[in-house]
Design a protein around this motif. Structure first.
Motif, PDB file in Angstrom:
ATOM      1  N   SER A 197       0.827  -1.199   0.000  1.00 20.20           N
ATOM      2  CA  SER A 197       0.000   0.000   0.000  1.00 20.20           C
ATOM      3  C   SER A 197       0.865   1.256   0.000  1.00 20.20           C
ATOM      4  O   SER A 197       0.574   2.219  -0.711  1.00 20.20           O
ATOM      5  N   TRP A 198       1.979   1.221   0.736  1.00 19.36           N
ATOM      6  CA  TRP A 198       2.842   2.407   0.734  1.00 19.36           C
ATOM      7  C   TRP A 198       3.507   2.619  -0.622  1.00 19.36           C
ATOM      8  O   TRP A 198       3.597   3.747  -1.110  1.00 19.36           O
ATOM      9  N   SER A 236       2.442   1.690  -3.479  1.00 15.59           N
ATOM     10  CA  SER A 236       1.425   2.137  -4.430  1.00 15.59           C
ATOM     11  C   SER A 236       1.213   3.643  -4.311  1.00 15.59           C
ATOM     12  O   SER A 236       1.130   4.376  -5.308  1.00 15.59           O
ATOM     13  N   GLU A 237       1.171   4.101  -3.076  1.00 17.44           N
ATOM     14  CA  GLU A 237       0.998   5.537  -2.837  1.00 17.44           C
ATOM     15  C   GLU A 237       2.187   6.315  -3.392  1.00 17.44           C
ATOM     16  O   GLU A 237       2.044   7.381  -3.993  1.00 17.44           O
ATOM     17  N   VAL A 258       4.289   5.445  -5.807  1.00 19.33           N
ATOM     18  CA  VAL A 258       4.280   5.454  -7.268  1.00 19.33           C
ATOM     19  C   VAL A 258       3.288   6.507  -7.777  1.00 19.33           C
ATOM     20  O   VAL A 258       3.597   7.288  -8.690  1.00 19.33           O
ATOM     21  N   GLU A 259       2.130   6.553  -7.141  1.00 20.07           N
ATOM     22  CA  GLU A 259       1.102   7.507  -7.548  1.00 20.07           C
ATOM     23  C   GLU A 259       1.604   8.938  -7.369  1.00 20.07           C
ATOM     24  O   GLU A 259       1.412   9.804  -8.224  1.00 20.07           O
ATOM     25  N   LEU A 260       2.285   9.178  -6.228  1.00 18.47           N
ATOM     26  CA  LEU A 260       2.809  10.517  -5.957  1.00 18.47           C
ATOM     27  C   LEU A 260       3.794  10.921  -7.038  1.00 18.47           C
ATOM     28  O   LEU A 260       3.756  12.051  -7.570  1.00 18.47           O
TER      29      LEU A 260
END
Lengths: 105, 880
Positions: free
Chosen positions: B33-34, B36-37, B39-41
């Motif tokens: 989950s971290w 993923s966050e 990568v999105e950032l």
């Protein structure tokens, strides 16, 4: 005997509010509330433990279609909705202002 | 999930580093989950949708990971605890057995510890800042001695002691007529209460003015106030009769204050020292003479002062006044002891006995712990499969070990809780066993609580830890593959070792019990040098009752006459000392200095009335004895054989003269009219001391011992004698009445105390050891079922099988005995000073202990062995 309701802090209310407004992805919540990432993630964990939030992984197929890792989405539970409503009402009483969306959802 | 990880740079690396803090089971999801966050950032940054720094963002993962770890630890602990509870409730017999085992061991220890806590660790109640209070004593050959009044006044000039006070303890007659009773009281100087800082429930404390003006006022204890007046407030202003004279109650002491001395009965009233003559008799009218040492002293250290400075200062003050009074320098100095409560010699006695008792209960605790360990090992073996499965399913060794330790901790703490509950009562029962009076209550206090919990925790860690270590070891995995009994060999060895240790420790305790029992038995048949059987002894204090010497003389003559005419009485007499209770000393100059250079010797001294020697059966070795008559001649003296050796080593003692200091400290020459046999007057354990007997006419004494000899039960005479005394004077209270023989046996009180407790605890230890042995032999027998089956199928008789199994138990017993002999040696040596008429290496005690141990070993081995002989060979072979 009614269970003693612990008052929610500002950060918690802001996070619940952000999730209620459909900003249900971690980074979105961070951006929306302007809180530090550490604060947000610990609060998300706590709210899950308290049963105010539920979390679910995004469907792998969607993530692959968009070419990125799958996301973890958060949504309010019924208890979370009630807690947010109570918190907003008490803030409203405090300020004497009508809070949009605070009542009758 | 097995897609290649996106490139996330330093932030990604940092994230992976932080992820290590997250507990294993949660780590994968957390990372996903971290990242993923992250990568999105980074995607949004590329699009220019945000300018948030990825590094800063990832730092937020640190508090998150720590939170996850904390949550996980808590949940695992809770889970362990819940699981342990479930397991323990399921195996109820095992749990109850283990809890009781721990409760026995810990309960014994906390009970004995409660004595130490009340006397040594806790200062007497009702004293403010007790660590600044010091006891001041005179350095004497005997140790720590009292002071004469002028020295108390001199010490008031000290600068390192802010306040100085002196006191004495005396039983006082409170009330009048039928309602009179003896209560412990204290005569105190004016600063006593101010020094101690004792709070009052009502009224005011005694003051220097009360002492200076000889006010008939009193402060009383809360308990006396409630008994006599109903409530503390009602006591203030009321009159209380003490020794036949009214005292106005001015205050009631609060905070449970019952005096400062732990080794005295709890005090109930406090009077100004200047009332000494009125309370204790005319002899005390000039209580302030410099040669009369009778006051114990306390001081309170001033802020910044230490005992060293106080000591130096008081030494100088003491020497100054001594020189002024006696014209020479003193050969002794001042001794200072920090903290009120116990004087050094009392402290030493208590330490000696308490250390011994703590040693004994520590042994019981070890034996109990070994049983717990043995039980846990047995269970570890029984749970091999369960533990093996959990290990196979991925439980780490640490996790398994923690689970097992949680179980033993839970058991142990439950046992500790049971023990502490029991101590609530046993602590209250303890004083009945004690040979001393105590001024403090023995209760379950915080010290005892902490000690008990600590003991349980240590038991759990030591005796639960070893089995846990074994059971969780990797070897257990084998147990899944092999269903057989060869695994757990090490655990079995450990169990055997524990049993041998238990047997050895029990044996050492049994030897101690044997030695103490022989001592008490010897004491029952002991000859102190005079008659104790069929003699009733009691105490009377005429001084306290306000008799003048002339009145006392008449009363004493009447009393003896009336006693002798009571039915059932063969002989009756009075003398000043009651044997085994206390003694007076008389300093007499020696013709030749002793080896240590001393020119005087302190002889045990008794003032006697006519027919004293006949009544108590003390033989007169030579000489006619005192000239008979209701009033003895005042110029005669009788010496004991030991005293003759010191005073008149050459020539015929009878007819010679001995010089004794009279009442006014003038030398008086007395004619020796008899030599009496040596007697053990102080204690059976002590060798007879040189003694002198003076006629009652030599000097007045109102403190009397009363002796009545009968042909039957002396206690049957107690109430007629008491009635007679009341008839002569209804305000006179007879105290300490009892058979002289019982009193003699009581002089071995410490031996009796240790003997009682050693017997109880030795029995417990033996029982626990027997249970341990029984368990191991039973288990061994079950392991050898197959073998026994084969043997029996091949024609072995049940006698053969019995021997085969029982032999193992007997071997363990023999090993325990050998080790026990080694342990018994120091154990017996620790008893020195308590033994009477028996040597520490007494073969009788050792043999008796060995026989008892052997008997128990045989019994504990034979029962499981007999069960083994009843195996049906066909069944045993088939089930394998």
């Amino acid at each position: 005997m009614p269970r003693r309701q612990r008052r929610l802090g500002y950060a918690t209310v802001a996070i619940l509010r952000a999730i209620a407004d459909e900003h249900a992805y971690g980074l979105d919540i961070v951006e929306q509330t302007g809180l530090a990432s550490g604060t947000v993630y610990v609060a998300l964990g706590r709210l899950q433990k308290r049963g105010f939030l539920r979390a679910a992984w995004e469907d792998q197929a969607i993530a692959e279609r968009e070419g990125r890792p799958r996301r973890r989405y958060y949504a309010l539970t019924r208890a979370g909705e009630a807690a947010l409503r109570d918190a907003l009402e008490s803030y409203a009483e405090l300020t004497g202002l009508e809070v949009p969306g605070g009542r009758g959802r | 999930m097995n897609r290649p990880a996106p490139r996330t740079g330093i932030a990604g690396w940092l994230l992976r580093l932080i992820a290590r803090l997250v507990p294993g089971p949660e780590r994968a999801a957390w990372c996903e989950s971290w990242s993923s966050e992250l990568v999105e950032l980074q995607r949004r940054r590329r699009l220019g949708a945000t300018n948030r720094s990825p590094l800063w963002f990832v730092l937020g993962a640190l508090p998150h990971s720590l939170w996850e770890r904390k949550e996980w630890t808590m949940s695992v602990l809770l889970q362990d605890l819940r699981f342990a509870l479930r397991v323990l409730v399921r195996s109820r017999t095992f749990s109850v057995l283990a809890v009781l085992t721990v409760a026995l061991g810990v309960g014994a220890s906390t009970t004995v510890f409660s004595l130490l806590s009340a006397t040594v660790l806790r200062p007497p109640a009702g004293i403010a800042n007790p660590d600044r209070v010091v006891q001041v004593g005179r350095h004497n050959a005997g140790g720590f001695d009292s002071f004469a009044y002028p020295f108390v006044r001199a010490f008031e000039g000290s600068t390192s002691l802010g306040r100085v006070a002196a006191y004495t303890y005396r039983g006082m007659v409170v009330g009048e007529g039928a309602a009179s009773e003896v209560r412990m009281g204290q005569l105190v100087t004016g600063d006593y209460f101010a020094l101690l800082g004792t709070p009052l429930l009502a009224g005011r404390p005694l003051s220097g003015d009360d002492e200076a003006r000889r006010e008939a006022v009193a402060v009383i204890s809360e308990s006396l106030a409630r008994d006599r007046f109903g409530a503390p407030e009602r006591a203030v202003g009321a009159d209380l009769r003490v020794s036949g004279r009214p005292y106005r109650v001015v205050g009631v002491a609060g905070a449970g204050f019952r005096g400062t001395d732990v080794a005295q009965a709890p005090a109930d009233l406090w009077l100004p020292l200047s009332m000494a003559g009125a309370v204790l008799g005319p002899f005390y009218d000039d209580y302030d003479r410099p040669g009369f040492s009778w006051l114990w002293m306390l001081g309170r250290l001033d802020a910044g002062a230490d005992t060293g400075a106080a000591q130096a200062e008081l030494d100088a003050l003491y020497a100054g006044l001594y020189r002024e009074s006696w014209g020479e320098a003193p050969d002794t100095g001042v001794a200072i002891v920090r903290g009120p409560g116990l004087r050094p010699e009392e402290r030493a006695t208590l330490d000696r006995v308490a250390t011994l008792l703590l040693g004994i209960v520590a042994v019981v605790m070890l034996v109990a712990g070994a049983n717990l360990g043995s039980l846990m090992l047995a269970r570890g073996m029984a749970r091999k499969r369960e533990i093996g499965i959990r290990a196979a399913l991925g439980a780490s060794r640490v996790r398994l070990m923690r689970q097992l330790l949680t179980e033993s901790l839970l058991l142990s703490l439950a046992g500790g809780a049971v023990a502490l509950l029991a101590t609530y009562w046993t602590a209250r029962l303890l004083p009945r066993f004690l040979p001393w009076t105590l001024g403090v209550e023995i209760v379950l206090d915080r010290n005892v609580l902490v000690f008990g919990l600590l003991c349980s925790a240590v038991l759990a860690l030591v005796f639960g830890g070893l089995p846990a270590l074994r059971a969780s070891s990797g070897g257990m995995l084998v147990s899944l593959r092999e269903g057989d009994s060869r695994t757990g060999f090490g655990a079995l060895l450990l169990r055997r070792g524990l049993v041998v240790g238990q047997l050895a420790l029990s044996f050492a305790l049994l030897v101690m019990v044997g030695l103490l029992t022989i001592s008490l038995d010897e004491a029952r048949r002991a000859d102190p040098g005079f008659q104790t059987r069929e003699v009733l002894a009691a105490r009377l204090d005429l001084d306290r009752a306000g008799y003048s010497p002339a009145e006392a003389a008449i009363f004493q003559r009447d009393l003896i006459e009336r006693l002798r005419s009571l039915p059932g009485v063969e002989e009756a007499v009075i003398g000043t000392e009651v044997p085994f209770e206390g003694w007076s000393r008389e300093s007499i100059e020696l013709p030749e200095p002793l080896a240590d250079g001393s020119e005087y010797f302190q002889f045990d001294t008794t003032l006697v009335w006519d027919r004293y020697f006949e009544t108590l059966g003390i033989p007169l070795v030579s000489g006619p004895g005192f000239t008979p008559g209701s009033a003895l001649r005042e110029d005669e003296i009788v010496l004991s054989e030991g005293a003759v050796e010191l005073l008149l080593p050459e020539g015929e003692p009878v007819g010679a003269t001995v010089t004794v200091f009279g009442g006014n400290e003038q030398p008086v020459a007395l004619r020796v009219v008899g030599v009496a046999g040596d007697i053990r007057q102080r204690s059976l354990r002590l060798e007879p001391r040189p003694a002198v007997y003076l006629p009652h006419t030599f000097r007045h004494s109102g403190r009397l011992g009363l002796f009545v000899r009968t042909s039957g039960d002396p206690l049957a005479l107690e109430s007629p004698v008491r009635a007679l005394v009341a008839e002569l004077d209804e305000n006179l209270v007879m105290t300490a009445a009892g058979s002289l023989h019982e009193r003699m046996r009581g002089s071995l009180g410490e031996t009796r105390l240790v003997s009682h407790l050693a017997t109880i605890f030795g029995g417990l230890a033996l029982l626990l050891a027997a249970v341990g042995l029984y368990g191991v032999i039973g288990y061994l027998a079950s392991l050898r079922r197959h073998e026994v089956g084969v043997r029996m199928a091949l024609g072995a008789s049940s006698g053969n099988v019995l021997g085969l199994i029982a032999r193992q138990g007997l071997l363990l017993g023999a090993a325990g005995l050998l080790l026990g002999l080694l342990l018994a040696l120091p154990a017996a040596r620790a008893l020195r000073g308590l033994l009477y008429g028996v040597a520490p290496w007494s073969p009788v005690a050792i043999l008796a202990a060995a026989l008892l141990l052997a008997g128990v070993t045989v019994a504990a081995s034979l029962v499981p062995a007999r069960r083994a002989t009843r195996i049906d060979p066909a069944l045993a072979l088939r089930t394998e």
